[in-house]
Design a protein around this motif. Structure first.
Motif, mmCIF file in Angstrom:
data_model
loop_
_atom_site.group_PDB
_atom_site.id
_atom_site.type_symbol
_atom_site.label_atom_id
_atom_site.label_comp_id
_atom_site.label_asym_id
_atom_site.label_seq_id
_atom_site.Cartn_x
_atom_site.Cartn_y
_atom_site.Cartn_z
ATOM 1 N N ASN A 63 22.888 36.051 17.321
ATOM 2 C CA ASN A 63 22.909 35.631 15.913
ATOM 3 C C ASN A 63 21.649 36.148 15.220
ATOM 4 O O ASN A 63 20.551 35.717 15.542
ATOM 5 N N PRO A 64 21.783 37.067 14.253
ATOM 6 C CA PRO A 64 20.594 37.649 13.626
ATOM 7 C C PRO A 64 19.992 36.770 12.526
ATOM 8 O O PRO A 64 18.937 37.087 12.001
ATOM 9 N N LEU A 65 20.667 35.709 12.164
ATOM 10 C CA LEU A 65 20.195 34.925 11.012
ATOM 11 C C LEU A 65 19.186 33.875 11.438
ATOM 12 O O LEU A 65 19.355 33.250 12.499
ATOM 13 N N PRO A 66 18.147 33.645 10.623
ATOM 14 C CA PRO A 66 17.196 32.565 10.915
ATOM 15 C C PRO A 66 17.754 31.236 10.410
ATOM 16 O O PRO A 66 18.670 31.227 9.593
ATOM 17 N N ALA A 67 17.205 30.149 10.893
ATOM 18 C CA ALA A 67 17.551 28.849 10.302
ATOM 19 C C ALA A 67 16.881 28.748 8.942
ATOM 20 O O ALA A 67 15.810 29.299 8.734
ATOM 21 N N VAL A 68 17.567 28.061 8.033
ATOM 22 C CA VAL A 68 17.042 27.968 6.688
ATOM 23 C C VAL A 68 16.940 26.499 6.273
ATOM 24 O O VAL A 68 17.840 25.717 6.552
ATOM 25 N N VAL A 69 15.820 26.155 5.632
ATOM 26 C CA VAL A 69 15.710 24.831 5.014
ATOM 27 C C VAL A 69 15.688 25.046 3.497
ATOM 28 O O VAL A 69 14.805 25.715 2.974
ATOM 29 N N VAL A 70 16.693 24.497 2.824
ATOM 30 C CA VAL A 70 16.679 24.573 1.361
ATOM 31 C C VAL A 70 16.200 23.234 0.846
ATOM 32 O O VAL A 70 16.758 22.197 1.175
ATOM 33 N N LEU A 71 15.132 23.258 0.091
ATOM 34 C CA LEU A 71 14.623 21.965 -0.382
ATOM 35 C C LEU A 71 14.470 21.961 -1.901
ATOM 36 O O LEU A 71 14.270 22.982 -2.544
#
Lengths: 338, 219
Positions: free
Chosen positions: A156-164
């Motif tokens: 999986n090339p995608l990073p984890a994302v936090v949208v705040l």
């Protein structure tokens, strides 16, 4: 006073006599102080009324002047209220500013989850949305339609994302917040989702400056149009001014009808401008509503509002008064009995 | 009531309109001012009303030294003087009544009081029936009497007249003079500029004669 008739003799009320006020010419007129202020007030009301009556005796000429004034007022008035609407819209968007934190790809899902929970404890964050690497990939596959291609990838090339959603709204605070997030070791990149908003604000700043310049120029137009109209009025009443001065009219007395004429021009022009601005907004209401629906918004257009209307009337009346004042100041002194 | 002390008036073009003029007009006096046209009659009247300022000398009107009066005091001086003009200076955009009302409006009289005074003034000049007419509809003799009514409606202490009979035939002129005599009889100080020598002689009053700006004879 009751109107009894018959034997009762009504005594005439004794006339109060003014105290001699030094060697002024009018001292023998026996006008007491109260009577004087009453007369003064009545004179103002009379002059005010007769100024309006004079405007109405030449309806076509007055209407032409008022039309010019009203147009000169409508344009900046409309643009100012348009700016206000834009500002309201922009503030609405500002409240929805988000910061996306792209976490380090090396971070495990568990660590990412812990990091997100920590963030939730902070006061300066209103809400948090965690997008794990799995979720991100699924979403991407669904939206892009590249699910087949993605299936072939082993990793999986995608990073984890936090949208705040930060509680701060000002551009400066948001910028500082973004930088502080980027400094955190877990965060690879923090992106403030508002560059386009900054551009919008810059454009609006420019537009607002342009509207102010236009407002000043058109205000000047109002001043000059009224000044010129009053100049013509002064010229046409030259005889009256000369005779009035000969029989003891003060400068203020001679000036008064013209100042009131300026006042009426300003007031009526403001009224016409107000009606046209409100009519223009009324005509825009439906298209704007349709547009807002496309953005899933329920934006309600605002017309001039109470403050805007007040400003329009105050500015217009003051400009009318000042324009008349300028003309009067410039021309009345030249008219002296010869 | 009116006192001239070594009064001279030189206009900007260098023309001397009045040279060292001295005279005193007592309260309640009636006098004529005569001389050829250009002798300075109008200038003298203008100085009393502060339509012009003297180049030298002092003028006293009532209690007031005119030299001490500023621009803002001029209206109040003029309210104490009634003036009749040769061309009567009536306003043709309003009725006879409103023409005579003007000085009272300016002085701030209450409307009902003012209306009463206007009618009294019209009655004195014998034109009470014409109050609603336009001055244009009147004969020149009647116009002149309206001018007089306007000059005396606020009961000034001083009445000035500049060629009040200039355009009138002898009989009308005599009637006008009769009016001035009546006002003088109730205590108004009257000064009339006129070049109608025959008329002036018939009145038997004090005569001030001007010749090229100098006061020639007084008596």
């Amino acid at each position: 006073m009751d109107k009894k008739r018959g034997a009762v003799r009504v005594q005439p009320t004794p006339k109060p006599v003014a105290e001699p006020k030094g060697p002024r010419g009018a001292e023998h007129h026996h006008i007491d102080r109260k009577g004087h202020s009453d007369n003064w007030r009545r004179h103002h009301v009379d002059v005010c009324k007769s100024a309006l009556r004079k405007l109405l005796t030449t309806p076509v000429a007055s209407a032409m002047t008022i039309a010019v004034l009203a147009i000169a007022l409508t344009l900046p008035g409309f643009l100012f209220s348009a700016l206000d609407n834009m500002r309201t819209i922009a503030t609405g968007w500002e409240g929805e500013t988000r910061i996306s934190l792209y976490l380090q790809p090396s971070l495990s899902d568990a660590d990412a989850d812990r990091f997100g929970r920590q963030l939730m404890l902070r006061d300066d964050i209103a809400a948090i949305d965690m997008i794990s690497r799995e979720q991100g990939l699924r979403e991407f596959a669904r939206i892009s339609g590249f699910s087949d291609v993605l299936d072939t990838l082993s990793d999986n090339p995608l990073p984890a994302v936090v949208v705040l959603m930060p509680t701060a709204t000002s551009t400066k605070d948001l910028g500082l917040l973004r930088a502080s997030f980027e400094a955190l070791p877990e965060v690879d990149e923090a992106v403030l989702d508002m560059e386009w908003l900054q551009r919008l604000q810059a454009i609006m700043g420019l537009a607002s400056r342009a509207v102010y310049v236009l407002g000043v120029l058109l205000g000047l137009t109002v001043l000059l149009v009224i000044g010129n109209t009053i100049r013509v009025a002064i010229e046409s009443r030259r005889d009256e001014i000369v005779v009035s001065k000969l029989v003891g009219a003060t400068d203020a007395w001679v000036r008064r009808p013209f100042l009131y004429t300026g006042f009426w021009y300003g007031l009526i022009a403001a009224l016409v401008a107000w009606v046209s601005i409100q009519a223009a907004w009324l005509m825009l209401e439906q298209p704007v509503e349709q547009l807002a629906q496309l953005y899933r918004s329920h934006y309600q257009l605002q017309g001039l509002g109470l403050m805007g209307s007040l400003w329009l009337f105050i500015c217009s009346v003051l400009l009318g008064w000042a324009g008349a004042g300028l003309a009067v100041h410039r021309h009345l002194r030249d008219i002296e009995p010869q | 009531m009116i006192q001239f002390n070594h009064v001279s008036k030189r206009y900007a073009q260098g023309h001397d309109a009045l040279k060292d003029v001295n005279f005193t007009l007592a309260t309640g006096e009636m006098a004529f001012l005569t001389g050829h046209s250009g002798a300075g009659k109008s200038t003298l009247l203008k100085l009393i009303m502060l339509m012009e300022r003297p180049s030298a000398g002092q003028i006293q009107v009532g209690e007031q030294q005119l030299n001490a009066l500023g621009r803002r005091d001029i209206p109040y001086l003029r309210r104490s003087i009634g003036v009749v003009f040769q061309n009567h200076q009536l306003l043709f955009d309003r009725s006879v009544f409103d023409n005579i009302l003007l000085p009272l409006q300016i002085s701030g009289f209450a409307p009902d009081d003012a209306a009463r005074r206007v009618r009294a003034a019209l009655d004195k000049v014998g034109l009470l029936t014409k109050e609603k007419m336009s001055p244009l509809a009147l004969s020149s003799g009647e116009q002149q009497r309206i001018g007089i009514a306007r000059a005396i409606v606020h009961k000034p202490k001083i009445l000035l007249a500049d060629e009040p009979t200039g355009n009138l035939d002898p009989q009308l002129s005599a009637e006008i003079m009769q009016l001035f005599t009546q006002f003088n009889r109730v205590g108004t100080t009257v000064l009339i500029a006129s070049h109608d020598i025959a008329l002036i002689r018939s009145m038997g009053r004090r005569v001030l004669t001007l010749q090229s700006g100098r006061l020639l004879s007084d008596g």
